[in-house]
Enzyme design. Structure first.
Site, PDB file in Angstrom:
ATOM      1  NE  ARG A 127      -4.234  -1.886   1.556  1.00 14.82           N
ATOM      2  CZ  ARG A 127      -4.384  -2.847   2.525  1.00 14.82           C
ATOM      3  NH1 ARG A 127      -3.543  -2.916   3.253  1.00 14.82           N
ATOM      4  NH2 ARG A 127      -5.355  -3.534   2.322  1.00 14.82           N
ATOM      5  CE  LYS A 149       0.880  12.960 -15.695  1.00 17.62           C
ATOM      6  NZ  LYS A 149       0.831  13.230 -17.215  1.00 17.62           N
ATOM      7  CD  GLU A 191       9.276  14.402 -22.809  1.00 20.89           C
ATOM      8  OE1 GLU A 191       8.592  15.563 -22.960  1.00 20.89           O
ATOM      9  OE2 GLU A 191       8.723  13.392 -22.732  1.00 20.89           O
ATOM     10  CE  LYS A 233       6.774  16.638 -15.052  1.00 21.22           C
ATOM     11  NZ  LYS A 233       7.047  15.315 -15.744  1.00 21.22           N
ATOM     12  CD  GLU A 243      -2.095  14.959 -17.164  1.00 22.70           C
ATOM     13  OE1 GLU A 243      -1.067  14.786 -16.935  1.00 22.70           O
ATOM     14  OE2 GLU A 243      -2.927  14.606 -17.899  1.00 22.70           O
ATOM     15  NE  ARG A 247       1.936  16.527 -13.934  1.00 19.57           N
ATOM     16  CZ  ARG A 247       2.367  15.470 -12.987  1.00 19.57           C
ATOM     17  NH1 ARG A 247       2.015  15.743 -11.724  1.00 19.57           N
ATOM     18  NH2 ARG A 247       3.280  14.839 -13.283  1.00 19.57           N
ATOM     19  CG  ASN A 251      -0.332  15.342 -21.134  1.00 18.87           C
ATOM     20  OD1 ASN A 251       0.386  14.752 -20.755  1.00 18.87           O
ATOM     21  ND2 ASN A 251      -1.523  15.407 -20.577  1.00 18.87           N
ATOM     22  CG  HIS A 254       3.556  13.501 -24.188  1.00 20.34           C
ATOM     23  ND1 HIS A 254       4.433  14.765 -24.603  1.00 20.34           N
ATOM     24  CD2 HIS A 254       4.268  12.826 -23.666  1.00 20.34           C
ATOM     25  CE1 HIS A 254       5.581  14.666 -23.907  1.00 20.34           C
ATOM     26  NE2 HIS A 254       5.611  13.499 -23.391  1.00 20.34           N
ATOM     27  CG  HIS A 258       1.618   8.692 -25.225  1.00 13.98           C
ATOM     28  ND1 HIS A 258       1.007   9.026 -24.136  1.00 13.98           N
ATOM     29  CD2 HIS A 258       2.885   8.794 -24.850  1.00 13.98           C
ATOM     30  CE1 HIS A 258       1.591   9.509 -23.123  1.00 13.98           C
ATOM     31  NE2 HIS A 258       2.774   9.324 -23.258  1.00 13.98           N
ATOM     32  CG  HIS A 270       8.580   9.033 -24.481  1.00 16.10           C
ATOM     33  ND1 HIS A 270       7.022   8.827 -24.562  1.00 16.10           N
ATOM     34  CD2 HIS A 270       8.624  10.057 -23.834  1.00 16.10           C
ATOM     35  CE1 HIS A 270       6.434   9.845 -23.838  1.00 16.10           C
ATOM     36  NE2 HIS A 270       7.589  10.724 -23.360  1.00 16.10           N
TER      37      HIS A 270
HETATM   38  P1  NAD Z   1      14.621   4.145 -20.619  1.00 16.38           P
HETATM   39  O1  NAD Z   1      14.323   4.174 -19.096  1.00 16.38           O
HETATM   40  O2  NAD Z   1      14.075   2.908 -21.495  1.00 16.38           O
HETATM   41  O3  NAD Z   1      16.151   4.777 -20.814  1.00 16.38           O
HETATM   42  C1  NAD Z   1      16.414   4.891 -22.348  1.00 16.38           C
HETATM   43  C2  NAD Z   1      17.935   3.822 -22.409  1.00 16.38           C
HETATM   44  O4  NAD Z   1      18.917   4.329 -21.729  1.00 16.38           O
HETATM   45  C3  NAD Z   1      17.433   2.399 -21.672  1.00 16.38           C
HETATM   46  O5  NAD Z   1      18.219   1.401 -22.651  1.00 16.38           O
HETATM   47  C4  NAD Z   1      18.592   2.309 -20.408  1.00 16.38           C
HETATM   48  O6  NAD Z   1      18.792   1.489 -19.882  1.00 16.38           O
HETATM   49  C5  NAD Z   1      19.524   3.720 -20.897  1.00 16.38           C
HETATM   50  N1  NAD Z   1      20.155   4.354 -20.099  1.00 16.38           N
HETATM   51  C6  NAD Z   1      19.569   5.109 -19.039  1.00 16.38           C
HETATM   52  N2  NAD Z   1      20.426   5.931 -18.411  1.00 16.38           N
HETATM   53  C7  NAD Z   1      21.604   5.414 -18.843  1.00 16.38           C
HETATM   54  C8  NAD Z   1      23.151   5.969 -18.364  1.00 16.38           C
HETATM   55  N3  NAD Z   1      23.057   6.778 -17.554  1.00 16.38           N
HETATM   56  N4  NAD Z   1      24.041   4.997 -19.170  1.00 16.38           N
HETATM   57  C9  NAD Z   1      23.439   4.360 -20.240  1.00 16.38           C
HETATM   58  N5  NAD Z   1      22.469   3.876 -20.349  1.00 16.38           N
HETATM   59  C10 NAD Z   1      21.382   4.509 -19.726  1.00 16.38           C
HETATM   60  O7  NAD Z   1      13.824   5.362 -21.401  1.00 16.38           O
HETATM   61  P2  NAD Z   1      13.713   6.931 -21.095  1.00 16.38           P
HETATM   62  O8  NAD Z   1      14.015   7.750 -22.468  1.00 16.38           O
HETATM   63  O9  NAD Z   1      14.898   7.260 -20.042  1.00 16.38           O
HETATM   64  O10 NAD Z   1      12.318   7.309 -20.522  1.00 16.38           O
HETATM   65  C11 NAD Z   1      11.206   7.120 -21.414  1.00 16.38           C
HETATM   66  C12 NAD Z   1      10.050   6.880 -20.384  1.00 16.38           C
HETATM   67  O11 NAD Z   1       9.970   8.053 -19.544  1.00 16.38           O
HETATM   68  C13 NAD Z   1       8.697   6.407 -21.233  1.00 16.38           C
HETATM   69  O12 NAD Z   1       8.261   5.175 -20.684  1.00 16.38           O
HETATM   70  C14 NAD Z   1       7.802   7.602 -21.024  1.00 16.38           C
HETATM   71  O13 NAD Z   1       6.326   7.124 -20.828  1.00 16.38           O
HETATM   72  C15 NAD Z   1       8.243   8.105 -19.369  1.00 16.38           C
HETATM   73  N6  NAD Z   1       8.044   9.419 -19.226  1.00 16.38           N
HETATM   74  C16 NAD Z   1       7.288   9.525 -17.797  1.00 16.38           C
HETATM   75  C17 NAD Z   1       6.875  11.004 -17.531  1.00 16.38           C
HETATM   76  C18 NAD Z   1       6.612  11.101 -16.155  1.00 16.38           C
HETATM   77  O14 NAD Z   1       6.038  12.241 -15.988  1.00 16.38           O
HETATM   78  N7  NAD Z   1       6.363   9.888 -15.183  1.00 16.38           N
HETATM   79  C19 NAD Z   1       7.311  11.970 -18.174  1.00 16.38           C
HETATM   80  C20 NAD Z   1       8.063  11.720 -19.493  1.00 16.38           C
HETATM   81  C21 NAD Z   1       8.241  10.470 -20.011  1.00 16.38           C
END
Ligand code: NAD
Length: 374
Positions: A127, A149, A191, A233, A243, A247, A251, A254, A258, A270
């Site tokens: 929880r 989020k 972003e 942000k 949101e 907020r 998006n 997005h 998506h 992404h």
């Molecule tokens: P990810 O976590 O898959 O990382 C991208 C790649 O980089 C992966 O292969 C990872 O292993 C590698 N990596 C990460 N850090 C590294 C480092 N320091 N050295 C070497 N390799 C490294 O993806 P991402 O692009 O970081 O994030 C995308 C995700 O974030 C999506 O799922 C998206 O929906 C989410 N997101 C969430 C929010 C939110 O508000 N929660 C906002 C924007 C995006």
């Protein structure tokens, strides 16, 4: 270690506590003392992916063990296709087997995927556990780790199962970017362009001007970018944690992103999908008379400068994309809503509402023939 930059996320809801985002070179080396101050616990569960674990888990575990904390690392296979309920099950089962109880705090360590999934584990395990975000990709540092989020994707669409669960703090060490592959650095910059597009035209111009320096991985430029994006942000999240209002601006790009990310089977990153999404949504805004003509062209120029894609993949039809947008969380009463801008740096609301319903026909007109290079 330099003195960290601190950005406060001041949450508006009565039962929400605010927290700090710490940004500083070398902060990772001080993780144990930061945890003892901001997220004290008897033991820590580190949720990460196998790429990040291979690079940093030994160092992280040694630091925390050295400080007297019991630490277990739960690493899953890297990649967006692993951001699922199945991985959530694997991680939570492994934590139960390891005996993690309510005296455990969680460290979501990695890019946005471990950030979102680890955060969702923290929101739901017994929880709810306290947790910190320690982002390692640029995208996670400037966006995903801030704002609470959390969630996972489902076959119907991205992030459809999740929860708002705010971290106790976010610890950002830009030095961790030294190992990030270049395509992920570029994806993160998308972003940052979004933050400029929705809130700060000067920042957007700075990104354009510093494109080469940023892409070369210059530590100072990247630190400056991280701080400005986190400020934008944090300011938006502080106005609207859950949101229901402004907020939604985050998006921008997005709804389309998506849809095409899912259609690509997550082969499109992404950030790459967000780059295409921003151009197409600016065009949708222009077609709807909401966005100033020329805005999409300006965004396309900046995104191309950063080496990001700006048009729909060649084999995607407008119908497929529109079909996918209907399952997006932003759909209301069957109509898909878009966060739109008036001009770069200037968002636009309609009678106090930040989601703009747009008819499918308008989206179809914009997307028809939008594939490939224009
Ligand atoms: P990810 O976590 O898959 O990382 C991208 C790649 O980089 C992966 O292969 C990872 O292993 C590698 N990596 C990460 N850090 C590294 C480092 N320091 N050295 C070497 N390799 C490294 O993806 P991402 O692009 O970081 O994030 C995308 C995700 O974030 C999506 O799922 C998206 O929906 C989410 N997101 C969430 C929010 C939110 O508000 N929660 C906002 C924007 C995006």
């Amino acid at each position: 270690m330099s003195t960290p930059h601190r950005v406060k996320v001041a949450l508006p809801e009565a039962n929400s506590r605010g927290y700090e985002v710490l940004v500083g070179s070398g902060l990772f080396g001080s993780l144990a003392s930061i945890l003892s101050r901001f997220c004290p616990a008897h033991r820590y569960a580190v949720v990460t992916d196998d790429h990040v674990a291979e690079l940093y888990a030994v160092r992280l575990s040694r630091m925390l063990h050295g400080a007297g904390y019991r630490t277990d690392v739960f690493a899953f296979t890297a990649g967006e296709e692993q951001k699922t309920r199945e991985t959530w099950t694997l991680v939570t089962d492994a934590m139960m087997e390891a005996g993690c109880g309510r005296d455990t705090a969680l460290i979501a360590f990695g890019g946005g995927v471990p950030g979102d999934l680890g955060g969702f584990v923290a929101a739901t395990y017994m929880r709810g556990l306290p947790f910190v975000q320690v982002p390692t990709s640029l995208l996670a540092m400037i966006d995903a780790s801030v704002g609470g989020k959390t969630g996972v994707d489902t076959p119907a669409g991205k992030n459809l199962v999740g929860a708002f669960h705010q971290p106790n703090c976010v610890i950002i060490d830009p030095e961790l970017l030294s190992t990030l592959p270049e395509e992920h650095l570029r994806a993160g910059l998308a972003e940052a362009v979004k933050h400029g597009a929705i809130a700060d035209a000067e920042y957007l111009a700075w990104i354009e001007q510093e494109a080469d320096t940023l892409l070369a991985g210059d530590a100072q430029a990247l630190s400056r970018l991280i701080v400005r994006s986190v400020e934008i942000k944090a300011e938006i999240v502080a106005r609207d944690e859950k949101e229901v209002g402004p907020r939604k601006l985050l998006n921008f790009g997005h709804t389309i992103a998506h849809a095409i990310e899912a259609l690509s089977g997550y082969s499109l990153l992404h950030g790459e999908a967000v780059a295409v999404g921003m151009v197409e949504e600016a065009r949708i805004g222009e077609r709807s008379g909401v966005t100033a003509p020329g805005t999409s062209a300006r965004l396309r120029t900046i995104l191309s400068r950063l080496g990001l894609p700006t048009s729909l993949p060649i084999d995607f039809s407008a119908d497929d994309v529109i079909g996918r947008t209907r399952t997006d969380k932003k759909a209301r009463n069957g109509r898909v809503e878009y966060a739109l801008i008036q001009d770069v740096g200037t968002p636009v609301s309609r009678e106090g509402r930040w989601g703009h319903p747009v008819a499918d026909e308008t989206v179809a007109e914009v997307l028809a023939g939008a594939n490939g290079n224009r």
